[in-house]
Design a protein around this motif. Sequence first.
Motif, short mmCIF file in Angstrom:
data_model
loop_
_atom_site.label_atom_id
_atom_site.label_comp_id
_atom_site.label_asym_id
_atom_site.label_seq_id
_atom_site.Cartn_x
_atom_site.Cartn_y
_atom_site.Cartn_z
N UNK A 61 0.83 -1.21 0.00
CA UNK A 61 0.00 0.00 0.00
C UNK A 61 0.86 1.26 0.00
N UNK A 62 2.11 1.13 0.46
CA UNK A 62 3.01 2.27 0.56
C UNK A 62 3.88 2.45 -0.69
N UNK A 63 3.70 1.58 -1.70
CA UNK A 63 4.53 1.65 -2.90
C UNK A 63 4.19 2.88 -3.74
N UNK A 64 5.17 3.38 -4.45
CA UNK A 64 4.96 4.59 -5.26
C UNK A 64 4.16 4.32 -6.53
N UNK A 65 4.19 3.09 -7.07
CA UNK A 65 3.52 2.76 -8.32
C UNK A 65 2.12 2.21 -8.04
N UNK A 66 1.09 2.77 -8.69
CA UNK A 66 -0.29 2.34 -8.38
C UNK A 66 -0.56 0.89 -8.73
N UNK A 67 0.04 0.35 -9.82
CA UNK A 67 -0.23 -1.04 -10.18
C UNK A 67 0.39 -2.01 -9.17
N UNK A 68 1.44 -1.57 -8.46
CA UNK A 68 2.00 -2.39 -7.38
C UNK A 68 1.14 -2.26 -6.13
N UNK A 69 0.64 -1.06 -5.88
CA UNK A 69 -0.27 -0.89 -4.74
C UNK A 69 -1.51 -1.77 -4.91
N UNK A 70 -1.90 -1.99 -6.15
CA UNK A 70 -3.09 -2.82 -6.42
C UNK A 70 -2.87 -4.28 -6.05
N UNK A 71 -1.62 -4.68 -5.75
CA UNK A 71 -1.33 -6.05 -5.35
C UNK A 71 -1.37 -6.24 -3.82
N UNK A 72 -1.75 -5.21 -3.11
CA UNK A 72 -1.76 -5.27 -1.65
C UNK A 72 -3.04 -5.93 -1.15
N UNK A 73 -3.24 -7.19 -1.53
CA UNK A 73 -4.46 -7.89 -1.13
C UNK A 73 -4.22 -9.39 -1.18
#
Length: 396
Positions: free
Chosen positions: A327-339
């Motif tokens: 959730x703290x990652x700078x890239x939104x597509x990586x943040x989308x993996x926080x699940x």
Amino acid sequence: MFVQNILERLDAGEIVIGDGGFVFALEKRGYVKAGPWTPEAAAEHPEAVRQLHREFLRSGSNVMQTFTFYASDDKLENRGNAQRFTGAQINEAACDLAREVANEGDAMVAGGVSQTPSYLSCKSEAEVKGIFKRQLNVFVKKNVDFMIAEYFEHVEEAEWAVQVLKTSGKPVCASLCIGPDGDLNGVSPGDCAVRLVKAGANIVGINCHFDPMICVKTVKMMKEGVERAGLKAHYMVQPLAYHTPDCNCQGFIDLPEFPFGLEPRILTRWDMHKYAREAFNVGIRFIGGCCGFEPYHIRAVAEELATERGYLPAASVKHGNWGAGLEMHTKPWVRARARRDYWEKLKPASGRPKCPAMSTPDSWGVTKGHADLMQHKEATSLDELKPLFEKAKASH
């Protein structure tokens, strides 16, 4: 610090989490030689062994297993494996390191013995038991908390080890490196377990040679055998961190990738969640790892069982639950993996376009008593190697 006896913990229904594969981890770090796989690093580089113990402790391990795998004198001197230290010196150093780190947390120290070249070379029961007794003398002197006889391909040799370790008065675990087909003489997992319990083992199970799900399946077979015999025991499992669906009865040592090309088979931390839950569901309460297991794998086991244990390991402070830290990652597509559902459903790619999904294991079909397995102290000669190279070429 008072540390509860392992049998008291297991009798109370607690989950005991083991550590990981020291010889493989330290080989990758440059402290162990692949081939002999002996643990002289305990005396040569104690700082490396100590640090690895600490990482497993921080990741949730309750057991600091002494780095004494293959530390019998006959193995330490086998095939030109010259040593600066005696077996006793290595074993003593390993006990001291394990105890030092165990005292830093809620952990027990387990002294371990494993299969011997002497057994493969058909030495007598008295000679093989003498090897175990010399190792046991160190463990008694250092007052370890319990004993583990691990990595045995033949139940007979494991029985001998258990009988020797039992004389210490300490709890004894017995762990075979076999799969569902049984030991290398064809003794079934259930019958192996019965024999080990009758020899005096309090805890029986499987370590090494196969992946977690195969090992859990095999321990389940052991458990069923013990129950059919009207006996009682606790159960343990410490598998590989490699996928091995294509292995034969000798496990991963027969894979052509062993030992230097196994990385594409490594289990993810999410695979370890599945493993821990499966092991718990079949009634195994001593859950750890062997070759390939790194501290983050053990952390995953501890995180999966955090509800049952009542706490998270210290290392979880640097690991968001099911990838939540992304959730703290700078890239939104990586943040989308926080699940959780993303990681549970992921089918990891190898990135190796021409690699097969499975390998064809070597199947030389030799075990104790065969001329190819007769051991000696002298280094392996080129004349000995040439026919092996030719045989290997012919088999592929």
